[in-house]
Design an enzyme around this catalytic site. Structure first.
Site, mmCIF file in Angstrom:
data_model
loop_
_atom_site.group_PDB
_atom_site.id
_atom_site.type_symbol
_atom_site.label_atom_id
_atom_site.label_comp_id
_atom_site.label_asym_id
_atom_site.label_seq_id
_atom_site.Cartn_x
_atom_site.Cartn_y
_atom_site.Cartn_z
ATOM 1 C CG ASP A 1 -1.774 1.227 1.363
ATOM 2 O OD1 ASP A 1 -1.587 2.194 0.585
ATOM 3 O OD2 ASP A 1 -2.636 1.248 2.256
ATOM 4 C CB SER B 1 -1.283 11.829 -16.079
ATOM 5 O OG SER B 1 -2.399 12.119 -16.899
ATOM 6 C CE1 TYR C 1 -5.173 9.441 -12.617
ATOM 7 C CE2 TYR C 1 -5.279 10.988 -14.446
ATOM 8 C CZ TYR C 1 -4.744 9.858 -13.864
ATOM 9 O OH TYR C 1 -3.765 9.136 -14.521
ATOM 10 C CE LYS D 1 -1.685 10.340 -12.230
ATOM 11 N NZ LYS D 1 -0.676 9.318 -11.882
#
Length: 270
Positions: free
Chosen positions: A61, A140, A153, A157
């Protein structure tokens, strides 16, 4: 490829599926030794079994400091060292911001930004002690602009890119190399989630295969590139759009229209 390069040890997070699994497979083919780390340990163990003696599974994790320490210790004990940390693990909870529970936004930011930071800070003392090491971050294209339906998200990034370069700057006098890679849309389970939630902008361009992304990432590692966009020409365009809000609004409307048609065709073909 030299004997020294063939023997390098790579720890890949999120390596049980998607881009991470593609990197693990290709890395083993290229004679790297690979620690396949994932919170989905059964899947990591299955992939490691398929890949043979040059792969080992690790239960990780990436938000747990203790599990990071255990992962580093297990890799060093099994393979005799660690040369490359490849921070690849990430999550997304697609959907309009107002429709996604706040706890999911929090989880996205924690996993995608703080998890890789924790990994880097865990391995850096080891890399310094041995006099070499390479921290590789799979980021990304959304680190340069945001997308409707992927707000937290994209925010994670943006934070991940800042974290990567911030640490690289702090460690610029050290013997550690830093590489960050920005894939665009890729055919992974994450893209399927985006399809389910009708994140149309994500489908404005054809998605790449994980194998193609993996090949580019391994090439970037060997060349010790500082930053790589996939595809590179698209990266220049995305950076320019992301820094110009007026242009971003104009382009996003068009991209959502293109993406909506492409997504409808995708669903019809399934």
């Amino acid at each position: 490829m030299t004997e020294q390069r063939r023997s390098k040890v790579m720890l890949i997070t999120g390596a049980a599926s998607g881009i991470g699994a593609a990197i693990a497979r290709l890395a083993v083919q290229k004679a790297y030794r690979v620690a396949i780390a994932d919170i989905a340990f059964d899947a990591a163990r299955k992939l490691a079994s398929e890949l043979g003696d040059n792969a080992m599974p690790i239960d990780l994790d990436i938000c747990s400091p203790e599990m990071w320490r255990q992962a580093l210790d297990a890799t060093r004990q099994h393979f005799g060292g660690l040369d490359i940390l490849l921070n690849n693990a990430g999550i997304a909870h697609p959907g309009l911001t107002k429709d996604v529970p706040f706890e999911m936004h929090e989880q996205t930011l924690k996993v995608n930004a703080l998890g890789p930071m924790l990994g880097a800070m865990t391995v850096i003392p080891h890399f310094k002690a041995q006099g070499s090491g390479h921290v590789v971050t799979v980021c990304s294209m959304t680190s340069f602009l945001t997308l409707p339906g992927l707000v937290s998200y994209a925010a994670s990034k943006h934070a991940l890119r800042a974290m990567h370069f911030g640490i690289a700057l702090e460690e610029r006098a050290s013997p550690i190399d830093f590489t960050i890679v920005h894939p665009g849309a890729t055919e992974t389970p994450m893209l399927e989630l985006e399809a389910e939630k009708n994140v149309t902008a994500a489908f404005a361009r054809a998605a790449a295969s994980p194998d193609d992304i993996a090949a580019i990432i391994l090439k970037a590692i060997r060349a010790k590139k500082v930053e790589v966009c996939i595809p590179s020409a698209r990266g220049r365009v995305v950076k320019a759009i992301g820094s110009n809000p007026r242009r971003l609004f104009e382009v996003m409307q068009k991209n959502e229209e293109i993406g909506a048609k492409a997504l409808a065709d995708r669903k019809a073909a399934q």
